[in-house]
Design an enzyme around this catalytic site. Structure first.
Site, PDB file in Angstrom:
ATOM      1  N   LYS A   1       0.625  -1.147   0.021  1.00 23.80           N
ATOM      2  CA  LYS A   1      -0.116  -0.091   0.027  1.00 23.80           C
ATOM      3  C   LYS A   1       0.674   1.315   0.012  1.00 23.80           C
ATOM      4  O   LYS A   1       0.677   2.072  -0.651  1.00 23.80           O
ATOM      5  CB  LYS A   1      -0.919  -0.006   1.316  1.00 23.80           C
ATOM      6  CG  LYS A   1      -2.013  -0.877   1.330  1.00 23.80           C
ATOM      7  CD  LYS A   1      -2.993  -0.628   2.438  1.00 23.80           C
ATOM      8  CE  LYS A   1      -2.419  -0.768   3.975  1.00 23.80           C
ATOM      9  NZ  LYS A   1      -1.701  -1.907   4.236  1.00 23.80           N
TER      10      LYS A   1
ATOM     11  N   ARG B   1      -9.955   1.286   8.476  1.00 23.45           N
ATOM     12  CA  ARG B   1      -9.595   0.136   8.719  1.00 23.45           C
ATOM     13  C   ARG B   1     -10.763  -0.887   9.467  1.00 23.45           C
ATOM     14  O   ARG B   1     -10.820  -2.010   9.835  1.00 23.45           O
ATOM     15  CB  ARG B   1      -8.410  -0.052   9.603  1.00 23.45           C
ATOM     16  CG  ARG B   1      -7.347  -0.421   8.902  1.00 23.45           C
ATOM     17  CD  ARG B   1      -5.959  -0.275   9.628  1.00 23.45           C
ATOM     18  NE  ARG B   1      -4.901  -1.109   9.232  1.00 23.45           N
ATOM     19  CZ  ARG B   1      -3.821  -0.405   8.751  1.00 23.45           C
ATOM     20  NH1 ARG B   1      -3.491   0.863   8.516  1.00 23.45           N
ATOM     21  NH2 ARG B   1      -2.748  -1.238   8.316  1.00 23.45           N
TER      22      ARG B   1
ATOM     23  N   ARG C   1      10.821  -7.202   4.814  1.00 26.88           N
ATOM     24  CA  ARG C   1      10.767  -5.809   5.302  1.00 26.88           C
ATOM     25  C   ARG C   1      11.374  -5.486   6.857  1.00 26.88           C
ATOM     26  O   ARG C   1      11.728  -4.532   7.330  1.00 26.88           O
ATOM     27  CB  ARG C   1       9.268  -5.345   5.160  1.00 26.88           C
ATOM     28  CG  ARG C   1       9.170  -3.671   5.308  1.00 26.88           C
ATOM     29  CD  ARG C   1       7.917  -3.268   5.048  1.00 26.88           C
ATOM     30  NE  ARG C   1       7.048  -3.569   5.886  1.00 26.88           N
ATOM     31  CZ  ARG C   1       5.560  -3.464   5.765  1.00 26.88           C
ATOM     32  NH1 ARG C   1       4.980  -2.545   4.735  1.00 26.88           N
ATOM     33  NH2 ARG C   1       4.469  -3.546   6.871  1.00 26.88           N
TER      34      ARG C   1
ATOM     35  N   ARG D   1      11.335  -2.259  11.604  1.00 29.14           N
ATOM     36  CA  ARG D   1      10.017  -2.061  12.110  1.00 29.14           C
ATOM     37  C   ARG D   1       9.365  -2.714  12.951  1.00 29.14           C
ATOM     38  O   ARG D   1       9.767  -4.089  13.152  1.00 29.14           O
ATOM     39  CB  ARG D   1       8.740  -2.033  11.048  1.00 29.14           C
ATOM     40  CG  ARG D   1       8.607  -0.998  10.199  1.00 29.14           C
ATOM     41  CD  ARG D   1       7.668  -1.115   8.987  1.00 29.14           C
ATOM     42  NE  ARG D   1       6.283  -1.580   9.475  1.00 29.14           N
ATOM     43  CZ  ARG D   1       5.219  -0.981   8.899  1.00 29.14           C
ATOM     44  NH1 ARG D   1       5.172  -0.325   7.775  1.00 29.14           N
ATOM     45  NH2 ARG D   1       4.010  -1.595   9.371  1.00 29.14           N
TER      46      ARG D   1
ATOM     47  N   ARG E   1      -1.540  -9.060  12.639  1.00 30.72           N
ATOM     48  CA  ARG E   1      -1.852  -8.115  11.888  1.00 30.72           C
ATOM     49  C   ARG E   1      -2.701  -8.781  10.887  1.00 30.72           C
ATOM     50  O   ARG E   1      -3.819  -8.025  10.628  1.00 30.72           O
ATOM     51  CB  ARG E   1      -0.697  -7.372  11.491  1.00 30.72           C
ATOM     52  CG  ARG E   1      -0.022  -6.462  12.588  1.00 30.72           C
ATOM     53  CD  ARG E   1       1.231  -5.985  11.980  1.00 30.72           C
ATOM     54  NE  ARG E   1       1.295  -5.210  11.005  1.00 30.72           N
ATOM     55  CZ  ARG E   1       2.153  -4.799  10.137  1.00 30.72           C
ATOM     56  NH1 ARG E   1       3.179  -5.547  10.212  1.00 30.72           N
ATOM     57  NH2 ARG E   1       2.165  -3.994   9.059  1.00 30.72           N
TER      58      ARG E   1
END
Ligand code: AMP
Length: 191
Positions: free
Chosen positions: A13, A88, A127, A133, A144
């Site tokens: 996204k 969301r 990632r 992160r 998630r």
């Protein structure tokens, strides 16, 4: 132009939002980025939400809405925007509807990036190594995805029923996906 981009974590996204924002010359606004910045800066908001984000849950609607409404009051949003990662939840959809109504605005399109679940987990783990992160470890990734399926998947149907949805395959090279997204938007919007 007012757009949304939705999709499960790891669907790309943020990357595609930047491309679309540049293409239509509108700000790409990511609630995730706003939250991460607040955490890095250790603001009161950041302190409140850091645990929730690290665990892979959703920030409560009340806090999320405050952040979005505030951001949409900034000058650069007058000509339009692209929201990345918001709404969301069903509550956030309602709040966004009210916010739009209040300004006499309408959404032009909602992009839904689709992706294969195994590939998503792989991408997110990669990632995690690159971006460091805090919410990209394997357990959090599973949470998630679960939270996404439970709370956010249903929103896709809401926007489909409104005739706003554009579904784009998010798998493949970044440039390929961008081409697909921009072509689908051009077809839907006529520009
Ligand atoms: P993202 O960068 O969009 O993947 O968002 C990272 C994290 O920020 C999410 O896993 C949530 O914890 C939180 N977050 C971002 N946007 C929202 C939202 N609209 N509602 C609730 N939590 C959010």
């Amino acid at each position: 132009m007012r757009l949304l981009i939705m999709g499960p974590p790891g669907a790309g996204k943020g990357t595609q939002a930047a491309v679309i924002g540049a293409h239509y010359d509108i700000p790409a606004i990511s609630t995730g980025n706003i939250f991460r910045l607040a955490i890095t800066k250790r603001t009161p908001l950041g302190e409140r939400i850091k645990r929730i984000i690290a665990d892979g849950g959703y920030v409560p609607d009340s806090l999320t809405l405050r952040v979005v409404v505030q951001r949409l009051e900034e000058e650069d949003t007058k000509g339009g925007w692209l929201l990345d990662g918001f709404p969301r939840t069903v509550g956030q959809v309602k709040a966004l509807d009210a916010e739009l109504d209040g300004h006499g605005y309408q959404l032009d399109a909602v992009i839904s990036l689709t992706a294969d679940e195994t590939a998503l987990v792989e991408r997110l783990l990669k990632r995690a190594e690159i971006e460091n992160r805090p919410d990209d470890n394997e357990e959090t990734i599973r949470t998630r995805l679960e939270v996404y399926h439970e709370q956010t998947d249903p929103l896709i149907d809401v926007y489909r029923e409104r005739g706003l949805l554009i579904e784009v395959d998010g798998m493949g090279e970044v440039d390929e996906v961008s081409e697909r997204v921009l072509a689908a938007l051009a077809e839907k919007l006529g520009r």
